[in-house]
Scaffold this motif. Structure first.
Motif, PDB file in Angstrom:
ATOM      1  N   LEU A 134      55.210  -8.872  40.417  1.00 23.10           N
ATOM      2  CA  LEU A 134      55.439 -10.235  41.029  1.00 23.10           C
ATOM      3  C   LEU A 134      55.331 -11.342  40.067  1.00 23.10           C
ATOM      4  O   LEU A 134      55.254 -12.764  40.405  1.00 23.10           O
ATOM      5  N   GLY A 135      54.984 -11.007  38.770  1.00 22.09           N
ATOM      6  CA  GLY A 135      54.977 -12.369  37.899  1.00 22.09           C
ATOM      7  C   GLY A 135      53.530 -12.946  37.777  1.00 22.09           C
ATOM      8  O   GLY A 135      53.468 -14.105  37.110  1.00 22.09           O
ATOM      9  N   LEU A 136      52.650 -12.379  38.595  1.00 27.31           N
ATOM     10  CA  LEU A 136      51.183 -12.863  38.577  1.00 27.31           C
ATOM     11  C   LEU A 136      50.583 -12.575  37.253  1.00 27.31           C
ATOM     12  O   LEU A 136      50.537 -11.443  36.655  1.00 27.31           O
ATOM     13  N   GLU A 137      49.672 -13.708  36.566  1.00 27.56           N
ATOM     14  CA  GLU A 137      49.286 -13.296  35.483  1.00 27.56           C
ATOM     15  C   GLU A 137      47.956 -12.368  35.461  1.00 27.56           C
ATOM     16  O   GLU A 137      47.222 -12.415  36.453  1.00 27.56           O
ATOM     17  N   PRO A 138      47.984 -11.355  34.483  1.00 28.10           N
ATOM     18  CA  PRO A 138      46.720 -10.325  34.845  1.00 28.10           C
ATOM     19  C   PRO A 138      45.565 -11.134  34.568  1.00 28.10           C
ATOM     20  O   PRO A 138      45.512 -12.069  33.602  1.00 28.10           O
ATOM     21  N   GLY A 139      44.379 -10.592  34.995  1.00 25.81           N
ATOM     22  CA  GLY A 139      43.111 -10.954  35.034  1.00 25.81           C
ATOM     23  C   GLY A 139      43.058 -12.722  35.505  1.00 25.81           C
ATOM     24  O   GLY A 139      42.158 -13.505  34.760  1.00 25.81           O
ATOM     25  N   SER A 140      43.678 -13.047  36.456  1.00 27.65           N
ATOM     26  CA  SER A 140      43.757 -14.367  36.795  1.00 27.65           C
ATOM     27  C   SER A 140      43.128 -14.922  37.981  1.00 27.65           C
ATOM     28  O   SER A 140      43.070 -15.980  38.438  1.00 27.65           O
ATOM     29  N   PHE A 141      42.726 -13.862  38.823  1.00 30.86           N
ATOM     30  CA  PHE A 141      42.005 -14.211  40.271  1.00 30.86           C
ATOM     31  C   PHE A 141      40.616 -13.928  40.257  1.00 30.86           C
ATOM     32  O   PHE A 141      40.181 -13.018  39.871  1.00 30.86           O
ATOM     33  N   ASP A 142      40.018 -14.737  40.944  1.00 29.64           N
ATOM     34  CA  ASP A 142      38.424 -14.618  41.192  1.00 29.64           C
ATOM     35  C   ASP A 142      38.416 -13.741  42.287  1.00 29.64           C
ATOM     36  O   ASP A 142      37.179 -12.996  42.265  1.00 29.64           O
ATOM     37  N   ILE A 143      39.121 -13.677  43.384  1.00 32.42           N
ATOM     38  CA  ILE A 143      38.971 -12.968  44.500  1.00 32.42           C
ATOM     39  C   ILE A 143      40.258 -12.515  45.069  1.00 32.42           C
ATOM     40  O   ILE A 143      41.104 -13.147  44.853  1.00 32.42           O
ATOM     41  N   ILE A 144      40.550 -11.163  45.458  1.00 36.34           N
ATOM     42  CA  ILE A 144      41.514 -10.664  46.163  1.00 36.34           C
ATOM     43  C   ILE A 144      41.015 -10.273  47.814  1.00 36.34           C
ATOM     44  O   ILE A 144      39.826  -9.521  47.699  1.00 36.34           O
ATOM     45  N   VAL A 145      41.829 -10.671  48.615  1.00 31.09           N
ATOM     46  CA  VAL A 145      41.567 -10.350  49.871  1.00 31.09           C
ATOM     47  C   VAL A 145      42.545  -9.414  50.572  1.00 31.09           C
ATOM     48  O   VAL A 145      43.800  -9.786  50.049  1.00 31.09           O
ATOM     49  N   SER A 146      42.339  -8.667  51.700  1.00 28.08           N
ATOM     50  CA  SER A 146      43.361  -8.175  52.701  1.00 28.08           C
ATOM     51  C   SER A 146      42.664  -7.901  53.905  1.00 28.08           C
ATOM     52  O   SER A 146      41.414  -7.698  53.846  1.00 28.08           O
ATOM     53  N   LEU A 166      44.703  -7.510  38.251  1.00 30.81           N
ATOM     54  CA  LEU A 166      44.845  -8.989  38.418  1.00 30.81           C
ATOM     55  C   LEU A 166      43.514  -9.764  38.599  1.00 30.81           C
ATOM     56  O   LEU A 166      43.575 -11.002  38.515  1.00 30.81           O
ATOM     57  N   LEU A 167      42.324  -8.928  38.784  1.00 30.13           N
ATOM     58  CA  LEU A 167      41.160  -9.932  38.944  1.00 30.13           C
ATOM     59  C   LEU A 167      40.430 -10.221  37.266  1.00 30.13           C
ATOM     60  O   LEU A 167      40.593  -9.481  36.420  1.00 30.13           O
ATOM     61  N   LYS A 168      39.932 -11.171  37.199  1.00 34.28           N
ATOM     62  CA  LYS A 168      39.041 -11.472  36.314  1.00 34.28           C
ATOM     63  C   LYS A 168      37.899 -10.641  36.305  1.00 34.28           C
ATOM     64  O   LYS A 168      37.603  -9.935  36.997  1.00 34.28           O
ATOM     65  N   PRO A 169      37.328 -10.373  34.888  1.00 33.48           N
ATOM     66  CA  PRO A 169      36.061  -9.808  34.675  1.00 33.48           C
ATOM     67  C   PRO A 169      35.008 -10.134  35.780  1.00 33.48           C
ATOM     68  O   PRO A 169      34.862 -11.344  35.795  1.00 33.48           O
ATOM     69  N   GLY A 170      34.367  -9.455  36.609  1.00 36.84           N
ATOM     70  CA  GLY A 170      33.333 -10.093  37.517  1.00 36.84           C
ATOM     71  C   GLY A 170      33.995 -10.386  38.768  1.00 36.84           C
ATOM     72  O   GLY A 170      33.272 -10.469  39.706  1.00 36.84           O
ATOM     73  N   GLY A 171      35.406 -10.326  38.954  1.00 35.87           N
ATOM     74  CA  GLY A 171      35.975 -10.876  40.195  1.00 35.87           C
ATOM     75  C   GLY A 171      35.853  -9.689  41.166  1.00 35.87           C
ATOM     76  O   GLY A 171      35.321  -8.479  40.710  1.00 35.87           O
ATOM     77  N   GLU A 172      36.331  -9.913  42.664  1.00 38.10           N
ATOM     78  CA  GLU A 172      36.009  -8.938  43.622  1.00 38.10           C
ATOM     79  C   GLU A 172      37.255  -8.719  44.312  1.00 38.10           C
ATOM     80  O   GLU A 172      38.012  -9.647  44.815  1.00 38.10           O
ATOM     81  N   PHE A 173      37.555  -7.424  44.967  1.00 43.82           N
ATOM     82  CA  PHE A 173      38.359  -7.106  45.980  1.00 43.82           C
ATOM     83  C   PHE A 173      37.614  -7.241  47.294  1.00 43.82           C
ATOM     84  O   PHE A 173      36.868  -6.105  47.282  1.00 43.82           O
ATOM     85  N   TYR A 174      37.710  -7.944  48.022  1.00 41.30           N
ATOM     86  CA  TYR A 174      36.983  -8.082  49.380  1.00 41.30           C
ATOM     87  C   TYR A 174      37.845  -7.910  50.453  1.00 41.30           C
ATOM     88  O   TYR A 174      38.780  -8.742  50.694  1.00 41.30           O
ATOM     89  N   PHE A 175      37.813  -6.783  51.125  1.00 40.72           N
ATOM     90  CA  PHE A 175      38.818  -6.435  52.110  1.00 40.72           C
ATOM     91  C   PHE A 175      38.357  -5.511  53.454  1.00 40.72           C
ATOM     92  O   PHE A 175      37.448  -4.702  53.159  1.00 40.72           O
ATOM     93  N   ALA A 176      38.910  -6.050  54.383  1.00 41.37           N
ATOM     94  CA  ALA A 176      38.537  -5.144  55.470  1.00 41.37           C
ATOM     95  C   ALA A 176      39.696  -3.952  55.953  1.00 41.37           C
ATOM     96  O   ALA A 176      41.206  -4.331  55.803  1.00 41.37           O
ATOM     97  N   ASP A 177      39.601  -2.962  56.356  1.00 43.05           N
ATOM     98  CA  ASP A 177      40.766  -2.050  56.650  1.00 43.05           C
ATOM     99  C   ASP A 177      40.083  -0.774  57.647  1.00 43.05           C
ATOM    100  O   ASP A 177      38.752  -0.896  58.005  1.00 43.05           O
ATOM    101  N   ALA A 247      36.060  -1.286  58.614  1.00 39.32           N
ATOM    102  CA  ALA A 247      35.002  -1.610  57.452  1.00 39.32           C
ATOM    103  C   ALA A 247      35.519  -2.600  56.751  1.00 39.32           C
ATOM    104  O   ALA A 247      36.684  -2.580  56.290  1.00 39.32           O
ATOM    105  N   THR A 248      34.550  -3.459  56.110  1.00 42.72           N
ATOM    106  CA  THR A 248      34.652  -4.259  54.949  1.00 42.72           C
ATOM    107  C   THR A 248      34.001  -3.911  53.879  1.00 42.72           C
ATOM    108  O   THR A 248      33.024  -3.662  54.064  1.00 42.72           O
ATOM    109  N   TYR A 249      34.734  -3.705  52.721  1.00 42.60           N
ATOM    110  CA  TYR A 249      34.263  -3.345  51.511  1.00 42.60           C
ATOM    111  C   TYR A 249      34.318  -4.359  50.658  1.00 42.60           C
ATOM    112  O   TYR A 249      35.336  -5.313  50.654  1.00 42.60           O
ATOM    113  N   ARG A 250      33.513  -4.462  49.359  1.00 44.73           N
ATOM    114  CA  ARG A 250      33.554  -5.287  48.531  1.00 44.73           C
ATOM    115  C   ARG A 250      33.507  -4.482  47.044  1.00 44.73           C
ATOM    116  O   ARG A 250      32.660  -3.583  46.739  1.00 44.73           O
ATOM    117  N   LEU A 251      34.595  -4.615  46.132  1.00 43.78           N
ATOM    118  CA  LEU A 251      34.854  -3.741  45.029  1.00 43.78           C
ATOM    119  C   LEU A 251      34.838  -4.853  43.811  1.00 43.78           C
ATOM    120  O   LEU A 251      35.569  -5.585  43.690  1.00 43.78           O
TER     121      LEU A 251
END
Length: 348
Positions: A134-146, A166-177, A247-251
């Protein structure tokens, strides 16, 4: 075939949340007032094309760069754009052109409504299994959600690995599924209704835990969960005895987390300052950290707080120079298990 059936279900079959046959994609829990306020600013056409309820938002998002996987018509993207503020940024990814057309049509309207001098949103058409295209810069997001999207994917590991890249170091994937209490018959994922209702593609919860670790997300943390009641008779028969959970997880994107909760004699003190969590910070279902109280933590929790955006709000006691074994009772938590109660004074 799976991708095409999902695109058809969400792009053409469904016209609004009222067309869903189950509540698998809905979270009926009480919505915070600041989230209700953000949703009240969203354009009516965007709201009517949303296929669920609730909003998956972690703490401390002001000024952050956020990516929403499976953004649909953009409801969550716009709510997040208001909450991150003009200095923050939100990108949305979706594979259904019909949904994205609605989202893109209202960028200017929302920016004017929010009082932003320039847009702080953008939308990308593509697949969540192919985030690297998608052309998104690697390591450029603080948070990813879905919100109730990963279960729809036939390659869930690719989704997790792409998100981590795509997450910065220390960033998180926070999502419900949606998760199941057992491995499902793969044929269920070929049924367009079962798949589209977020049930046919649900992972067995323990397989998800292991998959997340294989993708580089050590120590997945369960934040909240609830059982799903499937009332529609034909769907219930097709699913058999399997039970399902939302469930909502944070990774956290933190290297070399330990495989268990190891005790290094560490503790943290929450100093407050996180909006809407002034008195208590909830990291996950085991960590309810009251402001001003010394709170013993394992090494992984210590690092999650110290190496993430939450670090400025905590004092940290101890290091990794000593080891005292594992925290008693530490174990992998199943969604909506009796073990899932909150803790107020220990890691596990």
């Amino acid at each position: 075939m799976t991708i095409e059936s999902v695109k058809e279900y969400y792009g053409q079959t469904l016209k609004g949340s009222g067309d869903l046959k189950t509540d698998a994609c809905c979270d009926p829990s009480a919505m915070p007032e600041h989230v209700k306020g953000a949703l009240s600013l969203i354009h009516d056409e965007v709201l009517t094309r949303y296929y669920g309820c609730g909003l998956v938002i972690p703490e401390k998002i002001e000024g952050m760069r956020v990516l929403d996987l499976g953004c649909g018509a953009g409801r969550d993207v716009y709510a997040l754009a208001h909450l991150v503020g003009p200095e923050g940024f939100v990108a949305g990814v979706d594979m259904t052109p019909e949904q994205l057309a609605v989202a893109k049509a209202h960028v200017g309207w929302h920016m004017e409504r929010f009082g932003h001098a320039r847009p702080n949103v953008e939308f990308h058409e593509g697949y969540i299994e192919r985030l690297g295209e998608l052309g998104l810069e690697p390591g450029s997001f603080d948070i990813i959600v879905s919100n109730c999207v990963v279960n729809l994917s036939s390659d869930k590991r690719a989704v997790l690995e792409g998100a981590r890249a795509l997450l910065k170091p220390g960033g998180e994937f926070y999502f419900a599924d949606v998760y199941a209490d057992r491995r499902l018959d793969p044929k269920l994922a070929q049924d367009p209704v079962l798949l589209g209702e977020c049930l046919g593609g649900a992972l067995y919860w323990n397989d998800f835990q292991n998959l997340a670790k294989q993708a580089g997300f050590g120590d997945p943390r369960l934040v909240t969960s609830r059982p799903l009641e499937v009332q529609e008779p034909a769907i219930r028969r097709a699913l058999g005895a399997a039970r399902f959970f939302s469930a909502t997880y944070r990774l956290f994107n933190i290297e070399r987390l330990e495989p268990a909760c190891e005790d290094h004699g560490q503790a943290v003190i929450y100093r407050g300052g996180i909006s809407h969590s002034e008195d208590v910070f909830l990291l996950d279902g085991h960590h309810r950290i009251e402001k001003g109280r010394i709170f013993p933590v394992c090494g992984n929790t210590f690092r999650m707080l110290k190496e993430s955006r939450f670090a400025p709000h905590f004092d940290f006691i101890g290091d990794f120079s000593q080891h005292f074994g594992i925290f008693p009772g530490c174990g992998t938590q199943m969604p909506f298990s009796e073990e899932g109660g909150e803790s107020s004074g220990a890691c596990c």
